[in-house]
Design an enzyme around this catalytic site. Structure first.
Site, PDB file in Angstrom:
ATOM      1  N   CYS A   2       0.836  -1.197   0.000  1.00  0.00           N
ATOM      2  CA  CYS A   2       0.000   0.000   0.000  1.00  0.00           C
ATOM      3  C   CYS A   2       0.871   1.249   0.000  1.00  0.00           C
ATOM      4  O   CYS A   2       2.088   1.169   0.149  1.00  0.00           O
ATOM      5  CB  CYS A   2      -0.844   0.020   1.262  1.00  0.00           C
ATOM      6  SG  CYS A   2      -1.709  -1.513   1.539  1.00  0.00           S
ATOM      7  N   GLY A  28      -1.671   1.078  -4.711  1.00  0.00           N
ATOM      8  CA  GLY A  28      -2.892   0.429  -4.244  1.00  0.00           C
ATOM      9  C   GLY A  28      -4.114   1.068  -4.835  1.00  0.00           C
ATOM     10  O   GLY A  28      -4.212   2.298  -4.864  1.00  0.00           O
ATOM     11  N   ASN A 102       1.641  -0.253   5.690  1.00  0.00           N
ATOM     12  CA  ASN A 102       2.041  -0.895   4.450  1.00  0.00           C
ATOM     13  C   ASN A 102       2.880  -2.103   4.828  1.00  0.00           C
ATOM     14  O   ASN A 102       3.907  -1.961   5.474  1.00  0.00           O
ATOM     15  CB  ASN A 102       2.867   0.089   3.594  1.00  0.00           C
ATOM     16  CG  ASN A 102       3.528  -0.572   2.391  1.00  0.00           C
ATOM     17  OD1 ASN A 102       4.544  -0.109   1.919  1.00  0.00           O
ATOM     18  ND2 ASN A 102       2.970  -1.655   1.892  1.00  0.00           N
ATOM     19  N   GLY A 103       2.407  -3.285   4.424  1.00  0.00           N
ATOM     20  CA  GLY A 103       3.151  -4.489   4.759  1.00  0.00           C
ATOM     21  C   GLY A 103       2.197  -5.617   5.068  1.00  0.00           C
ATOM     22  O   GLY A 103       1.002  -5.533   4.785  1.00  0.00           O
ATOM     23  N   TYR A 260       9.140  -3.611  -9.712  1.00  0.00           N
ATOM     24  CA  TYR A 260       7.810  -3.278 -10.221  1.00  0.00           C
ATOM     25  C   TYR A 260       7.039  -2.231  -9.407  1.00  0.00           C
ATOM     26  O   TYR A 260       6.424  -1.335  -9.971  1.00  0.00           O
ATOM     27  CB  TYR A 260       6.973  -4.568 -10.305  1.00  0.00           C
ATOM     28  CG  TYR A 260       5.484  -4.347 -10.437  1.00  0.00           C
ATOM     29  CD1 TYR A 260       4.926  -3.866 -11.634  1.00  0.00           C
ATOM     30  CD2 TYR A 260       4.610  -4.603  -9.376  1.00  0.00           C
ATOM     31  CE1 TYR A 260       3.552  -3.652 -11.756  1.00  0.00           C
ATOM     32  CE2 TYR A 260       3.235  -4.396  -9.499  1.00  0.00           C
ATOM     33  CZ  TYR A 260       2.716  -3.927 -10.687  1.00  0.00           C
ATOM     34  OH  TYR A 260       1.366  -3.713 -10.806  1.00  0.00           O
TER      35      TYR A 260
HETATM   36  O1  PRP Z   1       2.624 -12.173 -14.717  1.00  0.00           O
HETATM   37  P1  PRP Z   1       1.568 -11.248 -14.219  1.00  0.00           P
HETATM   38  O2  PRP Z   1       0.814 -11.880 -13.076  1.00  0.00           O
HETATM   39  O3  PRP Z   1       0.691 -10.741 -15.298  1.00  0.00           O
HETATM   40  O4  PRP Z   1       2.279 -10.011 -13.518  1.00  0.00           O
HETATM   41  C1  PRP Z   1       3.318  -9.263 -14.068  1.00  0.00           C
HETATM   42  C2  PRP Z   1       2.824  -8.078 -14.852  1.00  0.00           C
HETATM   43  O5  PRP Z   1       2.019  -7.200 -14.017  1.00  0.00           O
HETATM   44  C3  PRP Z   1       2.634  -5.930 -13.924  1.00  0.00           C
HETATM   45  O6  PRP Z   1       2.039  -4.990 -14.804  1.00  0.00           O
HETATM   46  P2  PRP Z   1       0.849  -3.988 -14.410  1.00  0.00           P
HETATM   47  O7  PRP Z   1      -0.122  -3.962 -15.501  1.00  0.00           O
HETATM   48  O8  PRP Z   1       0.309  -4.319 -13.058  1.00  0.00           O
HETATM   49  O9  PRP Z   1       1.531  -2.553 -14.213  1.00  0.00           O
HETATM   50  P3  PRP Z   1       2.398  -1.602 -15.162  1.00  0.00           P
HETATM   51  O10 PRP Z   1       1.423  -0.897 -16.069  1.00  0.00           O
HETATM   52  O11 PRP Z   1       3.071  -0.686 -14.191  1.00  0.00           O
HETATM   53  O12 PRP Z   1       3.390  -2.417 -15.911  1.00  0.00           O
HETATM   54  C4  PRP Z   1       4.080  -6.141 -14.306  1.00  0.00           C
HETATM   55  O13 PRP Z   1       4.657  -4.959 -14.838  1.00  0.00           O
HETATM   56  C5  PRP Z   1       3.976  -7.223 -15.350  1.00  0.00           C
HETATM   57  O14 PRP Z   1       3.634  -6.665 -16.603  1.00  0.00           O
HETATM   58  N1  GLN Z   2      -0.136  -4.179   0.659  1.00  0.00           N
HETATM   59  C1  GLN Z   2      -0.210  -3.790   1.903  1.00  0.00           C
HETATM   60  O1  GLN Z   2       0.658  -3.114   2.402  1.00  0.00           O
HETATM   61  C2  GLN Z   2      -1.440  -4.279   2.655  1.00  0.00           C
HETATM   62  C3  GLN Z   2      -1.603  -3.788   4.068  1.00  0.00           C
HETATM   63  C4  GLN Z   2      -2.491  -4.725   4.885  1.00  0.00           C
HETATM   64  N2  GLN Z   2      -1.826  -6.003   5.070  1.00  0.00           N
HETATM   65  C5  GLN Z   2      -3.845  -4.912   4.199  1.00  0.00           C
HETATM   66  O2  GLN Z   2      -4.117  -5.935   3.648  1.00  0.00           O
HETATM   67  O3  GLN Z   2      -4.638  -4.031   4.202  1.00  0.00           O
HETATM   68 MG    MG Z   3       3.417  -4.448 -16.533  1.00  0.00          MG
END
Ligand code: PRP
Ligand code: GLN
Ligand code: MG
Length: 485
Positions: A2, A28, A102-103, A260
């Site tokens: 988050c 998030g 966050n965590g 990412y």
């Molecule tokens: O193998 P998967 O489960 O599909 O996950 C990996 C993909 O998901 C993310 O992209 P996302 O669309 O979330 O964000 P971005 O637009 O920042 O690349 C990441 O950049 C990869 O493209």
């Molecule tokens: N990604 C997160 O940091 C999640 C925070 C918390 N564990 C929730 O689920 O709300």
């Molecule tokens: Mg992507």
């Protein structure tokens, strides 16, 4: 992963918290919330969805006060679509505490038992954040006897939190009438940065946020990261106190932030995310060169957005043309952090379109930052083929994700990971690619930490080594059985 922010000022903070959350939206999309403190009165608004759709003008007007915090949620425990589990969470004693996190905590079963049977506290949701808040409240209650609250009381409570809680937690809490507390788990797995600026009145305005881009975009000076295990307490008058509250703290930040999660224009643990992604591209290029016969690739293409810096470097280092063949619909959010596989799958098609002029008859090398469930890559390879590509080679700037992530990224079960129990040619076959190349783990680590003071990264989803040491096979099976993804 988050996004969290907290601000202590002598002026209204509602708009600043809102603006910060917009900047952290990529962390998030499930729900969001803001709380402000008007002396010792809290105002709280939380809702499902993204920042722009969640807050109305009348909500913003009600968020009065000179201290505030906010949250954008990507659920890792409990229910992503529950408004009750949207953060912040509030508890009324002692003083009134409101907290964002966050965590992800890994000893939630034990803590739930302790809170009920020993501390006699009630939990109303499945959220680990509600647990964390109640542990903090209980420990603070044990420290203080009167109405006064000294920074050392707060720090002693955080010491106890570190003793009781396991997992990852970058946390910001407001204590009504007293101040804002920020602390990070002893490994600093999730990021947290401190900034400030001097107001016209001469008073310091403090900000604590998940990523440094908040400081840069809103005109704050970056002071430093909150250290692993450290707690920072800023009084409502703007005095800042800090203390190391964990005996064996050492920095092991999450590698996936660099791969990412974080925005490329942030600096985490002294490492520019953008530069780390360029270096990941450089190393990936070497691996691609090693495994691909020369002449086998006509063009290099990123999958927008997160893989762009790495793909650029792969193209440059290999001396092959860089082209953008996938056009992205900017109105669709990040796919990976959406809840539920059906939604994620549909969203890839809604989000990306392959331009046939860029693919027809070409041998393409498609670069992504990571392959997790394979949702994106499988669809993408299919789209490239439909657009007329000849050979499709796929390269990932991160190694195969083979193990669950239990520190704040929602990938709880092994079976959903495309690389679990599959050899690389089998993954390529599943994706429909002619050839698949992954970054090596050592290369990923070296690329990210090169030139920095960081000596190691949290890489459990690639290696199966969990830094907190308490993540047992039994725990992983329990998470798999009980947590939706
Ligand atoms: O193998 P998967 O489960 O599909 O996950 C990996 C993909 O998901 C993310 O992209 P996302 O669309 O979330 O964000 P971005 O637009 O920042 O690349 C990441 O950049 C990869 O493209
Ligand atoms: N990604 C997160 O940091 C999640 C925070 C918390 N564990 C929730 O689920 O709300
Ligand atoms: Mg992507």
């Amino acid at each position: 992963m988050c996004g969290i922010v907290g601000i202590v000022s002598s002026e209204p903070v509602n708009q600043l918290v809102y603006d910060s959350l917009l900047l952290l939206q990529h962390r998030g999309q499930d729900s969001t919330g803001i709380a402000t403190a008007e002396r010792d009165i809290f105002h709280i608004i939380k809702a499902k969805g993204q920042v722009r759709e969640a807050f109305r003008t009348r909500d913003m007007r009600s968020l009065l006060g000179t201290m505030g915090l906010g949250h954008v949620r990507y659920a890792t425990k409990g229910n992503a679509s529950s408004e009750q589990e949207a953060q912040p969470f509030y508890v009324n004693a002692p003083y009134g505490i409101i907290l964002v996190h966050n965590g992800n905590l890994t000893n939630t079963r034990e803590l739930t038992q302790e809170l009920f049977h020993i501390d006699r506290r009630h939990l109303n949701t499945d959220s680990d954040t509600e647990l964390l808040l109640n542990i903090l409240a209980h420990e603070l209650q044990s420290q203080v006897s009167g109405l006064d609250l000294e920074p050392d009381d707060v720090f002693s409570a955080v010491e106890r939190v570190h003793e009781r809680v396991e997992g990852s937690y970058a946390t910001i809490a407001m204590i009504a009438g007293h101040g804002l507390l920020a602390f990070r788990d002893p490994f600093g797995i999730r990021p947290l940065t401190l900034g400030k600026r001097v107001l016209e009145s001469g008073r310091d305005e403090w900000v604590v946020a998940s990523e440094s881009l908040v400081m840069e975009s809103l005109g704050y000076e970056i002071v430093r990261d909150v250290r692993p295990g450290e707690a920072v307490f800023i009084t409502m008058n703007g005095e800042m106190y800090s203390k190391q509250c964990a005996p064996d703290a050492r920095l092991i930040p999450c590698s996936f932030e660099f791969v990412y999660l974080a925005r490329p224009d942030s600096v985490l643990s002294g490492i520019s995310v953008y530069e780390a992604r360029l270096r990941l591209g450089n190393r990936l290029a070497d691996t691609v060169a090693q495994w691909t016969p020369s002449g086998d690739i006509d063009v290099v293409m990123p999958i927008p957005d997160s893989s762009r810096p790495a793909a650029m470097q792969v193209a440059q280092k290999l001396g092959i043309e860089y082209r953008e063949g996938f056009y992205k619909n900017r109105y669709v959010g990040r796919t990976f952090i959406m809840p539920g596989q059906a939604v994620r799958k549909k969203s890839v098609r809604q989000k990306l379109n392959a331009m046939s002029t860029e693919f027809k008859g070409k041998n393409v090398l498609i670069v992504d930052d990571s392959i997790v469930r394979g949702t994106t890559s499988k669809e993408i390879v299919d789209m490239a083929r439909q657009a007329g590509a000849n050979k499709v080679t796929f390269a990932s700037a991160a190694p195969p994700v083979r193990f669950p992530h239990v520190y704040g990224i929602n990938m709880p079960s092994r079976d959903e990971l495309v690389a679990h129990n599959r050899k690389i040619p089998e993954i390529a076959a599943y994706m429909g690619a002619d050839h698949l190349i992954y970054q090596e783990v050592a290369d990923m680590e070296a690329a990210i930490i090169e030139g920095s003071a960081v000596t190691g990264l949290e890489m459990s989803c690639f290696t199966g080594n969990y830094v907190t040491g308490t993540v047992s096979p039994e725990y992983l099976s329990w998470v798999e059985r009980t947590q939706n993804s």
